[in-house]
Structures are given as structure tokens and as C-alpha cells.
Motif scaffolding. Structure first.
Motif, PDB file in Angstrom:
ATOM      1  N   LEU A 183       3.472  12.788  -1.098  1.00 33.60           N
ATOM      2  CA  LEU A 183       2.998  11.743  -0.206  1.00 33.60           C
ATOM      3  C   LEU A 183       1.502  11.889   0.058  1.00 33.60           C
ATOM      4  CD1 LEU A 183       5.961  11.690   2.359  1.00 33.60           C
ATOM      5  CD2 LEU A 183       5.532  10.094   0.481  1.00 33.60           C
ATOM      6  N   ILE A 184       1.052  13.131   0.218  1.00 32.96           N
ATOM      7  CA  ILE A 184      -0.374  13.381   0.452  1.00 32.96           C
ATOM      8  C   ILE A 184      -1.195  13.006  -0.775  1.00 32.96           C
ATOM      9  CG2 ILE A 184      -2.106  15.178   0.875  1.00 32.96           C
ATOM     10  CD1 ILE A 184       0.031  16.618   2.576  1.00 32.96           C
ATOM     11  N   VAL A 185      -0.750  13.462  -1.951  1.00 31.11           N
ATOM     12  CA  VAL A 185      -1.484  13.152  -3.188  1.00 31.11           C
ATOM     13  C   VAL A 185      -1.464  11.648  -3.453  1.00 31.11           C
ATOM     14  CG1 VAL A 185      -1.513  13.486  -5.691  1.00 31.11           C
ATOM     15  CG2 VAL A 185      -1.099  15.424  -4.190  1.00 31.11           C
ATOM     16  N   SER A 186      -0.327  11.003  -3.200  1.00 36.12           N
ATOM     17  CA  SER A 186      -0.244   9.549  -3.380  1.00 36.12           C
ATOM     18  C   SER A 186      -1.232   8.828  -2.475  1.00 36.12           C
ATOM     19  CB  SER A 186       1.180   9.065  -3.085  1.00 36.12           C
ATOM     20  OG  SER A 186       2.115   9.641  -3.972  1.00 36.12           O
ATOM     21  N   ALA A 187      -1.347   9.294  -1.223  1.00 39.64           N
ATOM     22  CA  ALA A 187      -2.301   8.681  -0.297  1.00 39.64           C
ATOM     23  C   ALA A 187      -3.736   8.897  -0.767  1.00 39.64           C
ATOM     24  CB  ALA A 187      -2.105   9.262   1.103  1.00 39.64           C
ATOM     25  N   LEU A 188      -4.025  10.076  -1.302  1.00 35.70           N
ATOM     26  CA  LEU A 188      -5.369  10.351  -1.809  1.00 35.70           C
ATOM     27  C   LEU A 188      -5.704   9.466  -3.001  1.00 35.70           C
ATOM     28  CD1 LEU A 188      -5.433  14.263  -1.587  1.00 35.70           C
ATOM     29  CD2 LEU A 188      -6.663  12.642  -0.128  1.00 35.70           C
ATOM     30  N   ILE A 189      -4.739   9.326  -3.912  1.00 36.46           N
ATOM     31  CA  ILE A 189      -4.956   8.462  -5.075  1.00 36.46           C
ATOM     32  C   ILE A 189      -5.134   7.010  -4.623  1.00 36.46           C
ATOM     33  CG2 ILE A 189      -3.898   7.543  -7.177  1.00 36.46           C
ATOM     34  CD1 ILE A 189      -2.531  10.249  -7.540  1.00 36.46           C
ATOM     35  N   GLY A 190      -4.305   6.577  -3.683  1.00 37.70           N
ATOM     36  CA  GLY A 190      -4.391   5.211  -3.202  1.00 37.70           C
ATOM     37  C   GLY A 190      -5.705   4.909  -2.506  1.00 37.70           C
ATOM     38  N   SER A 191      -6.291   5.921  -1.850  1.00 38.83           N
ATOM     39  CA  SER A 191      -7.557   5.709  -1.139  1.00 38.83           C
ATOM     40  C   SER A 191      -8.770   5.892  -2.038  1.00 38.83           C
ATOM     41  CB  SER A 191      -7.642   6.665   0.057  1.00 38.83           C
ATOM     42  OG  SER A 191      -7.589   8.014  -0.376  1.00 38.83           O
ATOM     43  N   GLY A 192      -8.533   6.158  -3.328  1.00 37.89           N
ATOM     44  CA  GLY A 192      -9.644   6.203  -4.277  1.00 37.89           C
ATOM     45  C   GLY A 192     -10.214   7.571  -4.555  1.00 37.89           C
ATOM     46  N   HIS A 193      -9.594   8.645  -4.085  1.00 32.33           N
ATOM     47  CA  HIS A 193     -10.088   9.990  -4.384  1.00 32.33           C
ATOM     48  C   HIS A 193      -9.938  10.291  -5.870  1.00 32.33           C
ATOM     49  CE1 HIS A 193      -9.924  10.441  -0.022  1.00 32.33           C
ATOM     50  NE2 HIS A 193     -10.602  11.572  -0.153  1.00 32.33           N
ATOM     51  N   LYS A 194     -10.876  11.020  -6.406  1.00 33.72           N
ATOM     52  CA  LYS A 194     -10.853  11.353  -7.818  1.00 33.72           C
ATOM     53  C   LYS A 194      -9.786  12.405  -8.105  1.00 33.72           C
ATOM     54  CE  LYS A 194     -15.695  10.318  -8.818  1.00 33.72           C
ATOM     55  NZ  LYS A 194     -16.978  10.857  -9.348  1.00 33.72           N
ATOM     56  N   LEU A 195      -9.093  12.220  -9.224  1.00 32.17           N
ATOM     57  CA  LEU A 195      -8.077  13.195  -9.620  1.00 32.17           C
ATOM     58  C   LEU A 195      -8.696  14.557  -9.906  1.00 32.17           C
ATOM     59  CD1 LEU A 195      -5.770  11.096 -11.987  1.00 32.17           C
ATOM     60  CD2 LEU A 195      -5.259  11.881  -9.682  1.00 32.17           C
ATOM     61  N   SER A 196      -9.925  14.561 -10.369  1.00 34.16           N
ATOM     62  CA  SER A 196     -10.592  15.832 -10.671  1.00 34.16           C
ATOM     63  C   SER A 196     -10.748  16.678  -9.415  1.00 34.16           C
ATOM     64  CB  SER A 196     -11.962  15.585 -11.305  1.00 34.16           C
ATOM     65  OG  SER A 196     -12.785  14.811 -10.443  1.00 34.16           O
ATOM     66  N   HIS A 197     -10.999  16.033  -8.255  1.00 34.82           N
ATOM     67  CA  HIS A 197     -11.120  16.777  -7.004  1.00 34.82           C
ATOM     68  C   HIS A 197      -9.764  17.350  -6.585  1.00 34.82           C
ATOM     69  CE1 HIS A 197     -14.883  14.185  -5.873  1.00 34.82           C
ATOM     70  NE2 HIS A 197     -15.116  15.045  -6.861  1.00 34.82           N
ATOM     71  N   ILE A 198      -8.729  16.545  -6.759  1.00 36.54           N
ATOM     72  CA  ILE A 198      -7.381  17.016  -6.418  1.00 36.54           C
ATOM     73  C   ILE A 198      -6.992  18.183  -7.304  1.00 36.54           C
ATOM     74  CG2 ILE A 198      -4.942  16.365  -6.300  1.00 36.54           C
ATOM     75  CD1 ILE A 198      -5.855  13.474  -5.792  1.00 36.54           C
ATOM     76  N   GLN A 199      -7.260  18.064  -8.605  1.00 34.57           N
ATOM     77  CA  GLN A 199      -6.909  19.117  -9.546  1.00 34.57           C
ATOM     78  C   GLN A 199      -7.717  20.384  -9.279  1.00 34.57           C
ATOM     79  OE1 GLN A 199      -4.455  19.258 -11.486  1.00 34.57           O
ATOM     80  NE2 GLN A 199      -4.930  21.152 -12.584  1.00 34.57           N
ATOM     81  N   ARG A 200      -8.993  20.210  -8.900  1.00 36.44           N
ATOM     82  CA  ARG A 200      -9.818  21.385  -8.608  1.00 36.44           C
ATOM     83  C   ARG A 200      -9.275  22.129  -7.399  1.00 36.44           C
ATOM     84  NH1 ARG A 200     -14.378  18.966  -7.739  1.00 36.44           N
ATOM     85  NH2 ARG A 200     -14.781  18.756  -9.968  1.00 36.44           N
ATOM     86  N   TRP A 201      -8.815  21.382  -6.389  1.00 32.37           N
ATOM     87  CA  TRP A 201      -8.228  22.037  -5.210  1.00 32.37           C
ATOM     88  C   TRP A 201      -6.957  22.782  -5.591  1.00 32.37           C
ATOM     89  CZ3 TRP A 201      -3.687  22.298  -2.614  1.00 32.37           C
ATOM     90  CH2 TRP A 201      -3.720  22.843  -1.328  1.00 32.37           C
ATOM     91  N   ARG A 202      -6.134  22.182  -6.431  1.00 37.49           N
ATOM     92  CA  ARG A 202      -4.892  22.826  -6.850  1.00 37.49           C
ATOM     93  C   ARG A 202      -5.168  24.106  -7.619  1.00 37.49           C
ATOM     94  NH1 ARG A 202      -1.957  20.026 -10.559  1.00 37.49           N
ATOM     95  NH2 ARG A 202      -0.183  21.341 -10.023  1.00 37.49           N
ATOM     96  N   GLU A 203      -6.163  24.064  -8.494  1.00 38.75           N
ATOM     97  CA  GLU A 203      -6.477  25.253  -9.281  1.00 38.75           C
ATOM     98  C   GLU A 203      -7.052  26.358  -8.403  1.00 38.75           C
ATOM     99  OE1 GLU A 203      -8.982  26.508 -13.312  1.00 38.75           O
ATOM    100  OE2 GLU A 203      -8.723  24.406 -12.757  1.00 38.75           O
ATOM    101  N   THR A 204      -7.882  25.984  -7.430  1.00 36.52           N
ATOM    102  CA  THR A 204      -8.477  26.979  -6.545  1.00 36.52           C
ATOM    103  C   THR A 204      -7.426  27.666  -5.676  1.00 36.52           C
ATOM    104  OG1 THR A 204     -10.538  25.698  -6.453  1.00 36.52           O
ATOM    105  CG2 THR A 204     -10.180  27.336  -4.722  1.00 36.52           C
ATOM    106  N   ASN A 205      -6.415  26.910  -5.274  1.00 33.96           N
ATOM    107  CA  ASN A 205      -5.425  27.435  -4.323  1.00 33.96           C
ATOM    108  C   ASN A 205      -4.087  27.772  -4.965  1.00 33.96           C
ATOM    109  OD1 ASN A 205      -6.682  26.949  -1.424  1.00 33.96           O
ATOM    110  ND2 ASN A 205      -7.194  25.158  -2.667  1.00 33.96           N
ATOM    111  N   LYS A 206      -4.023  27.811  -6.295  1.00 35.13           N
ATOM    112  CA  LYS A 206      -2.728  28.013  -6.948  1.00 35.13           C
ATOM    113  C   LYS A 206      -2.119  29.366  -6.623  1.00 35.13           C
ATOM    114  CE  LYS A 206      -4.271  29.788 -11.461  1.00 35.13           C
ATOM    115  NZ  LYS A 206      -4.194  29.573 -12.930  1.00 35.13           N
ATOM    116  N   HIS A 207      -2.932  30.412  -6.520  1.00 34.82           N
ATOM    117  CA  HIS A 207      -2.370  31.732  -6.235  1.00 34.82           C
ATOM    118  C   HIS A 207      -1.859  31.814  -4.799  1.00 34.82           C
ATOM    119  CE1 HIS A 207      -3.475  33.257 -10.106  1.00 34.82           C
ATOM    120  NE2 HIS A 207      -4.752  33.010  -9.919  1.00 34.82           N
TER     121      HIS A 207
END
Length: 240
Positions: A183-207
Motif C-alpha cells: 500500500l505504501i509503495v503503491s501510494a508512492l508510485i501513484g504520487s509520482g515518486h521514482k522507482l529508482s528512489h524506492i529501489q535505492r531505499w530497499r537496497e540500503t535497508n535490506k539487511h
């Protein structure tokens, strides 16, 4: 087990489910392919919504079916050995998540069977309609069943000890909480956030997410063992 503690176990199990990342990975992959094909924003939102609904429906079905199966096999009064076995599964899966959830190297490649990963990758590329996105959401949940089965099982066992009304509340509670990352990612995509920013956050916080999921399973296993095995045993011994 009181109503409050039962709902707390279900909510905590759902949070653990939410920390697993396959659904988010497939959602971002599908959205990336759609954006790369210059899909209209309205159609992209329909794809994202269809996928999220598919994940929610499959999660709800799995929890409901598991509870139904357990109720028919064991009844409302579950044997203590079953609780002990489930706690062992929670601990085992938690340790496995610590060690194996992400594949070595950079990125957020998950440890799922390669055939499943290839299938989901191909499906995400070919998804063009909301109905196809819905089906992709259904299959994504089953692709991570080795990990999500543990919190689903313990939630189902807790559910069958509740009244019918609270069973429905518990199922909805589990489904909504487990869907929260989507739901959070869907809201971010819907509001125009770049997927690269979302993916960068996921990679930074994966551990951190990996450690949180594994630790959560261990804590849940220990709590349920104390609540359903040790406490029941001590109470039974004291009543003699």
C-alpha cells in the motif's frame, strides 16, 4: 489465551509477513516495465491496484484455508505437541531468513527457486491489464510460501480459538497489516515518486529488513511456546 493476546499475535505475525519483500519486488518490477513502455499513469495505477488486490486476496485465502483445515483436523482444542512443532518451525524459518533470505551480492535478489523467479519476471514483463496484474499478485504470494507459511500457520491456529466475529476481524487484521508495504509503495508510485528512489531505499535497508523478519519469527516462536506450552503445562501441574 486472551482476546488481546490473540489479536496481538496475529498482528505481529502479519508484521513479519509484511517484512518479506517478494511482493514489493514484483510490484516494482512490473511497474518499471510498464513505465519503460510509456504506459499511461491511469493504466499504471490500475495495474498496481490489481496486483495489490491479488496479493491481498491470496493472503486472505491462505489464512482462511489454513484455519479451516486446522479446525477440521484438530478441532478447537489444539494439542500441545502441535504448538511445540509450530514454534520449532518459526525458529527454524527465522534462522533461515537470517542466513539465506537475500542472495549474496548487491541488489535485492531474493532466495526463491529460480524457476519461480523466472516465471514471475516473465509475467511482470507481459502484464498489460489489471486482470493479469491481479493474477500476478496471486502467484507472487505462493512464490514466497516457504517463508510466509510460518506466520500464516500460527495466525490460523490462533484464529480458530476465537469466536466467528473475531475470526473475521483477525483475518482482516492480518491481511491489511501484511499488505502495508504494498500500500505504501503503491501510494508512492501513484504520487509520482521514482522507482529508482524506492529501489535505492530497499537496497540500503535490506539487511535491516532481513534481520527484523528473522528476529521477529524467533520472538514470536518463543512467545507462543511460553504462552501455549510452558504456561499450560505449569497451570495443569498446579491444578493437580
Amino acid at each position: 489465551m486472551t482476546l488481546i493476546s490473540s489479536l496481538a499475535i496475529i498482528a505481529f505475525a502479519a508484521l513479519i509477513h509484511a517484512s518479506f519483500q517478494l511482493s514489493v519486488s514484483v510490484l516494482t518490477l512490473m511497474s518499471g516495465h510498464a513505465i519503460g513502455k510509456r504506459t499511461a499513469h491511469s493504466r499504471l495505477l490500475r495495474l498496481v491496484t490489481g496486483f495489490t488486490v491479488g496479493v491481498g486476496v491470496m493472503t486472505m485465502l491462505l489464512v482462511t484455508f489454513t484455519a479451516y483445515l486446522a479446525a477440521n483436523v484438530f478441532g478447537v482444542h489444539l494439542p500441545m505437541v502441535l504448538w511445540a512443532l509450530v514454534c520449532g518451525v518459526l525458529v527454524g524459518v527465522g534462522i533461515s531468513v537470517w542466513r539465506f533470505y537475500y542472495r549474496p551480492g548487491r541488489g535485492t535478489t531474493l532466495w526463491v527457486p529460480r524457476t519461480v523467479a523466472l516465471h514471475l519476471n516473465e509475467r511482470s514483463k507481459a502484464t498489460k491489464r489489471s486482470a493479469e496484474a491481479f493474477g500476478l499478485g496471486l502467484s507472487t504470494v505462493t512464490g514466497e510460501i516457504l517463508f510466509v507459511a510460518a506466520p500464516i500457520i500460527v495466525s490460523a491456529l490462533v484464529l480458530i480459538q476465537l469466536s466467528p466475529m473475531w475470526q473475521l476481524v483477525g483475518i482482516l487484521l492480518y491481511t491489511i497489516i501484511s499488505l502495508s508495504p504494498l500500500l505504501i509503495v503503491s501510494a508512492l508510485i501513484g504520487s509520482g515518486h521514482k522507482l529508482s528512489h524506492i529501489q535505492r531505499w530497499r537496497e540500503t535497508n535490506k539487511h535491516f529488513l532481513q534481520f527484523a523478519a528473522g528476529s521477529g519469527l524467533l520472538v514470536l516462536g518463543a512467545y507462543v511456546y511460553v504462552e501455549q506450552v510452558i504456561t499450560v503445562t505449569v497451570t495443569a501441574a498446579g491444578g493437580r
